[in-house]
Design a protein around this motif. Structure first.
Motif, short mmCIF file in Angstrom:
data_model
loop_
_atom_site.label_atom_id
_atom_site.label_comp_id
_atom_site.label_asym_id
_atom_site.label_seq_id
_atom_site.Cartn_x
_atom_site.Cartn_y
_atom_site.Cartn_z
N GLU A 16 0.81 -1.24 0.16
CA GLU A 16 -0.12 0.00 -0.14
C GLU A 16 0.90 1.29 -0.18
O GLU A 16 1.83 1.43 0.77
CB GLU A 16 -0.88 0.04 1.19
CG GLU A 16 -1.94 -0.99 1.26
CD GLU A 16 -2.81 -0.98 2.44
OE1 GLU A 16 -2.58 -0.36 3.30
OE2 GLU A 16 -3.69 -1.78 2.67
N LYS A 17 0.38 2.21 -0.62
CA LYS A 17 1.03 3.62 -0.57
C LYS A 17 1.41 4.05 0.74
O LYS A 17 0.04 3.89 1.53
CB LYS A 17 0.32 4.64 -1.45
CG LYS A 17 0.51 4.48 -2.94
CD LYS A 17 0.11 5.61 -3.71
CE LYS A 17 0.71 5.86 -5.13
NZ LYS A 17 0.32 4.11 -5.93
N GLY A 18 2.47 4.45 1.37
CA GLY A 18 2.52 5.03 2.58
C GLY A 18 3.23 3.90 3.43
O GLY A 18 3.26 4.19 4.64
N MET A 19 3.46 2.48 2.86
CA MET A 19 3.78 1.32 3.65
C MET A 19 5.13 1.35 3.19
O MET A 19 5.85 0.26 3.51
CB MET A 19 2.96 0.41 3.55
CG MET A 19 1.86 0.35 4.41
SD MET A 19 1.86 0.57 6.10
CE MET A 19 2.58 -0.84 6.50
N GLU A 20 5.95 2.39 2.43
CA GLU A 20 7.22 1.91 1.90
C GLU A 20 8.14 1.87 3.15
O GLU A 20 8.08 2.65 4.13
CB GLU A 20 7.66 3.05 1.09
CG GLU A 20 6.90 3.05 -0.40
CD GLU A 20 5.56 3.64 -0.25
OE1 GLU A 20 5.25 4.30 0.85
OE2 GLU A 20 5.02 4.02 -1.43
N SER A 21 9.35 1.10 2.64
CA SER A 21 10.36 0.97 3.95
C SER A 21 11.38 0.03 3.06
O SER A 21 11.26 0.06 1.72
CB SER A 21 9.66 -0.09 5.15
OG SER A 21 9.82 -1.36 4.65
N PHE A 22 12.49 0.05 3.51
CA PHE A 22 13.58 -0.80 2.94
C PHE A 22 13.20 -2.56 2.71
O PHE A 22 13.98 -2.93 2.14
CB PHE A 22 14.93 -0.65 3.82
CG PHE A 22 16.12 -0.60 2.89
CD1 PHE A 22 16.33 0.37 1.97
CD2 PHE A 22 17.20 -1.70 3.04
CE1 PHE A 22 17.57 0.39 1.09
CE2 PHE A 22 18.39 -1.82 2.10
CZ PHE A 22 18.19 -0.60 1.33
N VAL A 23 12.36 -2.92 3.50
CA VAL A 23 11.74 -4.30 3.12
C VAL A 23 10.58 -4.16 1.86
O VAL A 23 9.81 -5.10 2.06
CB VAL A 23 11.44 -5.09 4.17
CG1 VAL A 23 13.00 -5.58 4.83
CG2 VAL A 23 10.80 -4.37 5.14
N GLY A 24 10.39 -3.13 1.60
CA GLY A 24 9.09 -2.80 0.68
C GLY A 24 9.26 -1.39 0.05
O GLY A 24 8.63 -0.42 0.38
N CYS A 25 10.02 -1.47 -1.09
CA CYS A 25 10.24 -0.16 -1.67
C CYS A 25 9.37 0.34 -2.84
O CYS A 25 9.79 1.50 -2.89
CB CYS A 25 11.91 -0.35 -2.03
SG CYS A 25 11.91 -1.25 -3.50
N HIS A 26 8.62 -0.47 -3.12
CA HIS A 26 7.72 0.00 -4.24
C HIS A 26 6.23 -0.88 -4.33
O HIS A 26 6.18 -1.89 -3.57
CB HIS A 26 8.68 -0.20 -5.68
CG HIS A 26 7.99 0.43 -6.67
ND1 HIS A 26 7.68 1.84 -6.97
CD2 HIS A 26 7.24 0.16 -7.93
CE1 HIS A 26 7.14 2.21 -7.78
NE2 HIS A 26 6.83 1.13 -8.78
N THR A 27 5.28 -0.23 -4.83
CA THR A 27 3.95 -1.03 -4.66
C THR A 27 3.98 -2.05 -5.83
O THR A 27 3.40 -1.99 -6.83
CB THR A 27 2.85 0.26 -4.96
OG1 THR A 27 3.42 0.79 -6.44
CG2 THR A 27 2.84 1.18 -4.10
N ILE A 28 4.53 -2.95 -5.37
CA ILE A 28 4.49 -4.49 -5.95
C ILE A 28 3.96 -5.45 -5.15
O ILE A 28 4.38 -5.21 -3.65
CB ILE A 28 5.80 -4.78 -6.48
CG1 ILE A 28 6.94 -4.57 -5.51
CG2 ILE A 28 6.31 -3.75 -7.55
CD1 ILE A 28 8.39 -5.21 -5.86
#
Length: 380
Positions: free
Chosen positions: A152-164
């Motif tokens: 989800e947008k706004g949940m980006e982190s280094f273990v989730g860098c893009h909306t995939i």
């Protein structure tokens, strides 16, 4: 033997790397004749510098271990850390030392694995400092399948860098094209394509050895299970770190191995066999303590649905051991629980979340994602 040629194996390699070069790589960056990409590039271009992602250029750093700059003994080249305290980006000073940045790492095809996060950072850095980024392409060992809930947008982190989704089914070059376009980065990006690669063919048919991209990723089967069982990292269950089979040996001191195995087996998940297991991790969670749990065996890689397996396993343990099972608290006081960073959404924080609902959501989202990624694919 069927043999794919990766970007590093291109006959035109030198033409893609003008001027002074820097290389970001890892132990899995190797050529068709099984040489390190560092040695290959030293022969074909003016290689000045190495850049190290998580685990280090030689894979000698532990998961999550930050480290500073050093010298790479085998090549004699200086190494600048992209996983140092306080920053995972290039500095202007480091960027001034090269004209072309080369990226060559064999990935595992999972969003949590941080090499693609480093790649995304480098797209921004190269755009900012006016550098050319050359991705020596390598296939996704998990093929084209997309699986799991899209971040989800706004949940980006280094273990989730893009909306995939967690399993995204793209080569590193294709991923770089998608991020460069969707984030409007404007990086001067050059993909040196693989030759003889059919994305319907998965890793066992590449005719290549599985080179561990990190020590907790010892086998191809580990990578297959990882998009699902890595979620256990956000809980008080052992995900098998500190055992002989990380992400396949799973459990906790409070689990009855036979009982959990029976319940998981009864779900008849495709492509999977389960046996009861007892293990004592030598490191990480429950180190030195006997754990009961399960050992997962991949019987049919094409049929296996790892993210579904991960959710069903978590729901099972939560329901069987409501007093013992717990999510790990956030690392920072203002932070989100690690399981939510991995999942890319906050549903798993809600008591009584439903696996069926999340699995159905993931299927819908992956169908849309398959359309969204299509313009960036280089191989059909």
């Amino acid at each position: 033997v069927f043999m794919i040629r990766f970007g590093i194996d291109s006959a035109e390699l030198a033409a893609h790397i003008p001027g002074r070069a820097a290389l970001v790589t890892a132990p899995s960056g190797r050529s068709a004749d099984n040489r390190s990409s560092i040695d290959v590039l030293k022969e074909v271009c003016d290689l000045r510098l190495l850049l190290a992602p998580e685990h280090g250029v030689r894979g000698d750093k532990a998961a999550g271990e930050v480290f500073s700059d050093s010298v790479d003994a085998p090549s004699g080249l200086r190494v600048k850390s992209l996983y140092r305290p306080g920053s995972k980006h290039l500095t202007r000073e480091t960027a001034s030392e090269f004209d072309t940045l080369v990226y060559d790492i064999q990935d595992v095809g999972c969003r949590y694995y941080t090499f693609i996060s480093t790649l995304k950072n480098l797209l921004f850095d190269c755009a900012e400092y006016g550098k050319r980024l050359v991705v020596l392409d390598r296939p996704d060992p998990l093929g084209r399948a997309a699986e799991g809930v899209v971040l989800e947008k706004g949940m980006e982190s280094f273990v989730g860098c893009h909306t995939i989704p967690p399993r995204y089914g793209m080569t590193c070059g294709e991923f770089a094209r998608m991020v460069n376009a969707e984030k409007h980065i404007g990086c001067a990006l050059d993909i040196v394509r693989c030759e003889g690669y059919d994305p319907r063919v998965s890793f066992p048919d590449w005719g290549r050895p599985w080179v561990m991209p990190s020590l907790a990723m010892p086998r191809y089967e580990t990578a297959l299970l990882y998009p699902g069982t890595c979620l256990l990292e956000g809980t008080n269950l052992s995900e098998g770190r500190g055992t002989v089979d990380p992400f396949a040996l799973l459990g906790a001191p409070f689990i009855d191995a036979e009982a959990l195995c029976r319940e998981l087996d009864a779900l008849a998940l495709p492509g999977l066999a389960v046996t009861p297991a007892y293990f004592t991790p030598t490191a990480s969670k429950h180190a030195g303590t006997l754990c009961g749990g399960v050992h997962l065996h991949v019987m049919d890689a094409a049929a296996l649905r790892p993210t579904e397996l991960g959710l069903r396993l978590l729901a099972l343990v939560r329901d069987m051991y409501p007093k013992d099972f717990a999510l790990l608290p956030p690392v920072r006081a203002d932070g989100r629980p690690f399981i939510s960073l991995l999942a890319g959404h906050r549903e798993l924080e809600r008591p009584g979340w439903d696996a069926e609902t999340l699995i159905a959501r993931a299927r819908r989202e992956c169908a849309a994602f398959a359309e969204r990624r299509r313009p960036y694919l280089l191989y059909e």
